[in-house]
Design an enzyme around this catalytic site. Sequence first.
Site, PDB file in Angstrom:
ATOM      1  N   HIS A   1      11.612 -27.162  -5.641  1.00  0.00           N
ATOM      2  CA  HIS A   1      12.880 -27.683  -5.110  1.00  0.00           C
ATOM      3  C   HIS A   1      12.946 -27.460  -3.602  1.00  0.00           C
ATOM      4  O   HIS A   1      12.328 -26.536  -3.081  1.00  0.00           O
ATOM      5  CB  HIS A   1      14.069 -26.980  -5.781  1.00  0.00           C
ATOM      6  CG  HIS A   1      14.168 -25.531  -5.443  1.00  0.00           C
ATOM      7  ND1 HIS A   1      13.383 -24.569  -6.058  1.00  0.00           N
ATOM      8  CD2 HIS A   1      14.921 -24.869  -4.528  1.00  0.00           C
ATOM      9  CE1 HIS A   1      13.673 -23.392  -5.546  1.00  0.00           C
ATOM     10  NE2 HIS A   1      14.604 -23.533  -4.608  1.00  0.00           N
TER      11      HIS A   1
ATOM     12  N   HIS B   1      12.364 -27.220   3.312  1.00  0.00           N
ATOM     13  CA  HIS B   1      11.005 -26.907   2.860  1.00  0.00           C
ATOM     14  C   HIS B   1      10.993 -26.702   1.353  1.00  0.00           C
ATOM     15  O   HIS B   1      12.062 -26.560   0.744  1.00  0.00           O
ATOM     16  CB  HIS B   1      10.518 -25.606   3.521  1.00  0.00           C
ATOM     17  CG  HIS B   1      11.280 -24.408   3.041  1.00  0.00           C
ATOM     18  ND1 HIS B   1      12.493 -24.047   3.579  1.00  0.00           N
ATOM     19  CD2 HIS B   1      11.039 -23.511   2.044  1.00  0.00           C
ATOM     20  CE1 HIS B   1      12.945 -22.970   2.946  1.00  0.00           C
ATOM     21  NE2 HIS B   1      12.082 -22.624   2.006  1.00  0.00           N
TER      22      HIS B   1
HETATM   23  P1  ATP Z   1      18.732 -14.977   2.542  1.00  0.00           P
HETATM   24  O1  ATP Z   1      17.964 -14.342   1.409  1.00  0.00           O
HETATM   25  O2  ATP Z   1      18.832 -14.123   3.756  1.00  0.00           O
HETATM   26  O3  ATP Z   1      20.039 -15.542   2.128  1.00  0.00           O
HETATM   27  P2  ATP Z   1      16.849 -17.182   2.328  1.00  0.00           P
HETATM   28  O4  ATP Z   1      16.977 -17.087   0.843  1.00  0.00           O
HETATM   29  O5  ATP Z   1      16.970 -18.510   2.959  1.00  0.00           O
HETATM   30  O6  ATP Z   1      17.874 -16.238   3.068  1.00  0.00           O
HETATM   31  P3  ATP Z   1      14.431 -15.727   2.022  1.00  0.00           P
HETATM   32  O7  ATP Z   1      15.109 -14.863   1.015  1.00  0.00           O
HETATM   33  O8  ATP Z   1      13.573 -15.089   3.054  1.00  0.00           O
HETATM   34  O9  ATP Z   1      15.477 -16.610   2.818  1.00  0.00           O
HETATM   35  O10 ATP Z   1      13.591 -16.793   1.253  1.00  0.00           O
HETATM   36  C1  ATP Z   1      12.648 -17.642   1.873  1.00  0.00           C
HETATM   37  C2  ATP Z   1      12.310 -18.761   0.907  1.00  0.00           C
HETATM   38  O11 ATP Z   1      11.777 -18.213  -0.307  1.00  0.00           O
HETATM   39  C3  ATP Z   1      13.519 -19.582   0.472  1.00  0.00           C
HETATM   40  O12 ATP Z   1      13.060 -20.907   0.206  1.00  0.00           O
HETATM   41  C4  ATP Z   1      13.943 -18.935  -0.826  1.00  0.00           C
HETATM   42  O13 ATP Z   1      14.592 -19.852  -1.672  1.00  0.00           O
HETATM   43  C5  ATP Z   1      12.612 -18.521  -1.420  1.00  0.00           C
HETATM   44  N1  ATP Z   1      12.735 -17.324  -2.254  1.00  0.00           N
HETATM   45  C6  ATP Z   1      13.397 -16.193  -1.962  1.00  0.00           C
HETATM   46  N2  ATP Z   1      13.295 -15.283  -2.948  1.00  0.00           N
HETATM   47  C7  ATP Z   1      12.537 -15.847  -3.915  1.00  0.00           C
HETATM   48  C8  ATP Z   1      12.048 -15.425  -5.190  1.00  0.00           C
HETATM   49  N3  ATP Z   1      12.323 -14.240  -5.699  1.00  0.00           N
HETATM   50  N4  ATP Z   1      11.289 -16.291  -5.882  1.00  0.00           N
HETATM   51  C9  ATP Z   1      10.997 -17.512  -5.394  1.00  0.00           C
HETATM   52  N5  ATP Z   1      11.411 -17.966  -4.206  1.00  0.00           N
HETATM   53  C10 ATP Z   1      12.176 -17.161  -3.473  1.00  0.00           C
END
Ligand code: ATP
Length: 190
Positions: free
Chosen positions: A122, A40
Amino acid sequence: MSDGRYFFALWPNEAVRDQLSAVNRRMAANGRPHHADDLHMTLVFLGQVADSQLRRIHDAADVIRGRPFTLHLDRTGYWPRPRILWAGPERTPEPLSQLVFDLKNNLIPCGFEPERRTYKPHVTLHRKAESTDPGKIEPSIEWPVTEFVLAVSGGGAGGSPRYRVLQRWPLGTAGDSLTNDADSISVNRR
Ligand code: ATP
Ligand code: MG
Protein backbone atom coordinates in the site's frame (compact mmCIF):
# COMPACT_ATOMS: atom_id res chain seq x y z
CA MET A 1 22.80 3.97 16.56
CA SER A 2 21.89 6.10 13.54
CA ASP A 3 19.07 8.58 13.92
CA GLY A 4 15.85 7.85 12.12
CA ARG A 5 14.02 4.70 11.12
CA TYR A 6 15.11 2.80 8.05
CA PHE A 7 12.99 0.95 5.53
CA PHE A 8 13.19 -0.56 2.06
CA ALA A 9 10.58 0.82 -0.29
CA LEU A 10 9.43 1.50 -3.83
CA TRP A 11 9.52 5.19 -4.68
CA PRO A 12 7.25 6.40 -7.49
CA ASN A 13 8.55 8.25 -10.50
CA GLU A 14 7.20 11.76 -11.08
CA ALA A 15 4.26 10.70 -13.26
CA VAL A 16 3.06 8.10 -10.74
CA ARG A 17 3.62 10.47 -7.86
CA ASP A 18 1.48 13.14 -9.58
CA GLN A 19 -1.33 10.66 -10.21
CA LEU A 20 -1.23 9.50 -6.59
CA SER A 21 -1.32 13.12 -5.44
CA ALA A 22 -4.36 13.72 -7.64
CA VAL A 23 -6.17 10.72 -6.11
CA ASN A 24 -5.19 12.00 -2.68
CA ARG A 25 -6.64 15.45 -3.38
CA ARG A 26 -9.88 13.93 -4.66
CA MET A 27 -10.31 11.81 -1.51
CA ALA A 28 -10.60 14.84 0.82
CA ALA A 29 -10.37 12.60 3.89
CA ASN A 30 -9.34 15.39 6.24
CA GLY A 31 -6.48 14.17 8.39
CA ARG A 32 -2.95 14.75 7.18
CA PRO A 33 -2.16 14.14 3.54
CA HIS A 34 1.34 12.87 2.87
CA HIS A 35 3.69 15.33 1.19
CA ALA A 36 3.88 14.39 -2.51
CA ASP A 37 7.59 13.63 -2.15
CA ASP A 38 6.83 11.21 0.71
CA LEU A 39 4.50 8.92 -1.25
CA HIS A 40 6.04 5.43 -1.31
CA MET A 41 5.35 1.74 -0.85
CA THR A 42 7.20 0.15 2.07
CA LEU A 43 8.71 -3.25 1.31
CA VAL A 44 10.43 -4.07 4.61
CA PHE A 45 10.53 -1.92 7.72
CA LEU A 46 13.82 -2.06 9.64
CA GLY A 47 13.39 0.61 12.30
CA GLN A 48 16.40 2.01 14.07
CA VAL A 49 19.65 0.56 12.89
CA ALA A 50 23.06 0.35 14.54
CA ASP A 51 25.84 1.93 12.49
CA SER A 52 27.55 -1.46 12.37
CA GLN A 53 24.47 -2.99 10.71
CA LEU A 54 24.22 -0.47 7.88
CA ARG A 55 27.00 -1.97 5.76
CA ARG A 56 25.43 -5.43 6.02
CA ILE A 57 22.01 -4.06 5.13
CA HIS A 58 23.50 -2.58 1.96
CA ASP A 59 25.20 -5.90 1.24
CA ALA A 60 21.87 -7.73 1.65
CA ALA A 61 20.32 -5.43 -0.95
CA ASP A 62 23.30 -5.58 -3.33
CA VAL A 63 22.71 -9.25 -4.10
CA ILE A 64 19.02 -8.89 -4.90
CA ARG A 65 18.42 -9.37 -8.57
CA GLY A 66 14.64 -9.29 -8.88
CA ARG A 67 12.67 -8.40 -11.98
CA PRO A 68 11.10 -5.16 -13.14
CA PHE A 69 7.29 -5.28 -13.09
CA THR A 70 4.22 -3.10 -13.40
CA LEU A 71 2.15 -2.33 -10.35
CA HIS A 72 -1.52 -1.61 -11.03
CA LEU A 73 -2.70 0.73 -8.31
CA ASP A 74 -6.41 0.18 -8.77
CA ARG A 75 -8.02 0.68 -5.35
CA THR A 76 -8.03 2.74 -2.20
CA GLY A 77 -8.63 1.40 1.29
CA TYR A 78 -8.94 2.56 4.88
CA TRP A 79 -7.49 0.96 8.01
CA PRO A 80 -9.44 2.25 11.00
CA ARG A 81 -6.96 1.53 13.76
CA PRO A 82 -4.01 3.50 12.38
CA ARG A 83 -6.59 5.71 10.52
CA ILE A 84 -4.67 5.37 7.31
CA LEU A 85 -6.09 5.97 3.87
CA TRP A 86 -4.07 4.16 1.24
CA ALA A 87 -3.83 3.24 -2.43
CA GLY A 88 -2.76 -0.18 -3.57
CA PRO A 89 -3.11 -3.05 -6.01
CA GLU A 90 -6.06 -5.47 -5.82
CA ARG A 91 -3.60 -8.28 -6.52
CA THR A 92 0.00 -8.45 -5.38
CA PRO A 93 2.24 -9.13 -8.40
CA GLU A 94 4.46 -12.16 -7.95
CA PRO A 95 7.75 -10.27 -8.55
CA LEU A 96 6.77 -7.91 -5.71
CA SER A 97 6.11 -10.79 -3.30
CA GLN A 98 9.41 -12.32 -4.37
CA LEU A 99 11.29 -9.07 -3.82
CA VAL A 100 9.89 -8.70 -0.31
CA PHE A 101 10.65 -12.35 0.43
CA ASP A 102 14.24 -12.04 -0.80
CA LEU A 103 14.87 -8.84 1.13
CA LYS A 104 13.52 -10.33 4.37
CA ASN A 105 15.48 -13.50 3.86
CA ASN A 106 18.70 -11.63 3.19
CA LEU A 107 18.17 -9.44 6.24
CA ILE A 108 17.92 -12.35 8.68
CA PRO A 109 21.73 -12.62 9.00
CA CYS A 110 21.74 -8.86 9.76
CA GLY A 111 19.66 -9.59 12.85
CA PHE A 112 16.19 -8.67 11.60
CA GLU A 113 13.22 -10.80 12.59
CA PRO A 114 11.05 -11.26 9.51
CA GLU A 115 7.59 -9.68 9.83
CA ARG A 116 5.10 -12.55 10.14
CA ARG A 117 2.00 -10.69 9.06
CA THR A 118 1.00 -11.06 5.44
CA TYR A 119 2.54 -8.33 3.34
CA LYS A 120 -0.11 -5.83 2.24
CA PRO A 121 1.29 -3.54 -0.42
CA HIS A 122 0.00 0.00 0.00
CA VAL A 123 0.93 3.64 -0.46
CA THR A 124 -0.21 5.71 2.51
CA LEU A 125 -2.03 8.78 1.21
CA HIS A 126 -3.48 10.28 4.38
CA ARG A 127 -2.68 9.73 8.04
CA LYS A 128 -5.20 10.38 10.79
CA ALA A 129 -7.83 10.24 8.08
CA GLU A 130 -11.57 10.07 8.48
CA SER A 131 -13.19 6.85 7.43
CA THR A 132 -13.82 6.61 3.72
CA ASP A 133 -15.34 3.82 1.71
CA PRO A 134 -12.83 1.79 -0.22
CA GLY A 135 -13.09 2.57 -3.87
CA LYS A 136 -11.67 1.81 -7.25
CA ILE A 137 -9.05 4.02 -8.83
CA GLU A 138 -10.22 4.49 -12.39
CA PRO A 139 -8.31 4.47 -14.57
CA SER A 140 -5.81 2.57 -12.46
CA ILE A 141 -2.34 4.04 -11.96
CA GLU A 142 0.22 2.02 -13.88
CA TRP A 143 3.52 2.11 -11.99
CA PRO A 144 6.53 0.73 -13.84
CA VAL A 145 8.74 -0.56 -11.03
CA THR A 146 12.38 -0.68 -12.06
CA GLU A 147 14.17 -0.17 -8.76
CA PHE A 148 13.86 -0.34 -4.98
CA VAL A 149 15.36 2.03 -2.41
CA LEU A 150 16.58 2.29 1.15
CA ALA A 151 14.95 5.27 2.88
CA VAL A 152 15.02 6.82 6.32
CA SER A 153 12.34 8.73 8.20
CA GLY A 154 12.91 11.55 10.58
CA GLY A 155 12.22 14.80 8.72
CA GLY A 156 8.86 16.48 8.38
CA ALA A 157 9.42 19.72 10.26
CA GLY A 158 7.53 22.71 8.90
CA GLY A 159 5.70 20.73 6.22
CA SER A 160 8.90 19.44 4.59
CA PRO A 161 9.17 15.79 3.48
CA ARG A 162 9.41 13.21 6.29
CA TYR A 163 11.46 10.66 4.38
CA ARG A 164 14.76 10.67 2.54
CA VAL A 165 15.92 8.19 -0.08
CA LEU A 166 19.45 7.04 0.73
CA GLN A 167 20.22 4.57 -2.03
CA ARG A 168 18.60 3.00 -5.09
CA TRP A 169 19.05 -0.50 -6.52
CA PRO A 170 17.90 -1.34 -10.06
CA LEU A 171 15.81 -4.48 -10.54
CA GLY A 172 16.96 -7.16 -12.93
CA THR A 173 20.49 -5.97 -13.49
CA ALA A 174 22.59 -7.15 -10.53
CA GLY A 175 25.68 -8.87 -11.95
CA ASP A 176 26.36 -12.51 -11.11
CA SER A 177 29.75 -11.48 -9.83
CA LEU A 178 27.95 -9.73 -7.00
CA THR A 179 26.39 -13.00 -5.91
CA ASN A 180 29.62 -15.00 -5.73
CA ASP A 181 30.69 -13.90 -2.29
CA ALA A 182 27.20 -14.19 -0.84
CA ASP A 183 26.98 -17.91 -0.14
CA SER A 184 24.66 -17.55 2.81
CA ILE A 185 22.38 -15.09 1.09
CA SER A 186 19.38 -16.12 -0.95
CA VAL A 187 19.21 -14.58 -4.38
CA ASN A 188 16.35 -14.61 -6.81
CA ARG A 189 18.06 -16.17 -9.84
CA ARG A 190 15.08 -16.51 -12.11
P1 ATP B 1 5.55 7.92 12.68
O1 ATP B 1 5.76 6.48 13.08
O2 ATP B 1 6.51 8.87 13.30
O3 ATP B 1 4.14 8.37 12.80
P2 ATP B 1 5.81 6.98 9.94
O4 ATP B 1 4.95 5.82 10.30
O5 ATP B 1 5.49 7.74 8.71
O6 ATP B 1 5.90 8.04 11.11
P3 ATP B 1 8.01 5.21 10.24
O7 ATP B 1 7.35 4.65 11.45
O8 ATP B 1 9.47 5.51 10.29
O9 ATP B 1 7.31 6.56 9.78
O10 ATP B 1 7.72 4.25 9.05
C1 ATP B 1 8.37 4.35 7.79
C2 ATP B 1 7.59 3.51 6.80
O11 ATP B 1 7.55 2.14 7.24
C3 ATP B 1 6.13 3.92 6.65
O12 ATP B 1 5.74 3.62 5.31
C4 ATP B 1 5.40 3.00 7.60
O13 ATP B 1 4.07 2.78 7.19
C5 ATP B 1 6.21 1.73 7.49
N1 ATP B 1 6.19 0.96 8.73
C6 ATP B 1 6.37 1.42 9.98
N2 ATP B 1 6.30 0.43 10.90
C7 ATP B 1 6.07 -0.71 10.21
C8 ATP B 1 5.90 -2.09 10.57
N3 ATP B 1 5.95 -2.50 11.82
N4 ATP B 1 5.69 -2.96 9.58
C9 ATP B 1 5.63 -2.57 8.29
N5 ATP B 1 5.79 -1.30 7.89
C10 ATP B 1 5.99 -0.38 8.82
MG1 MG C 1 5.23 4.64 12.05
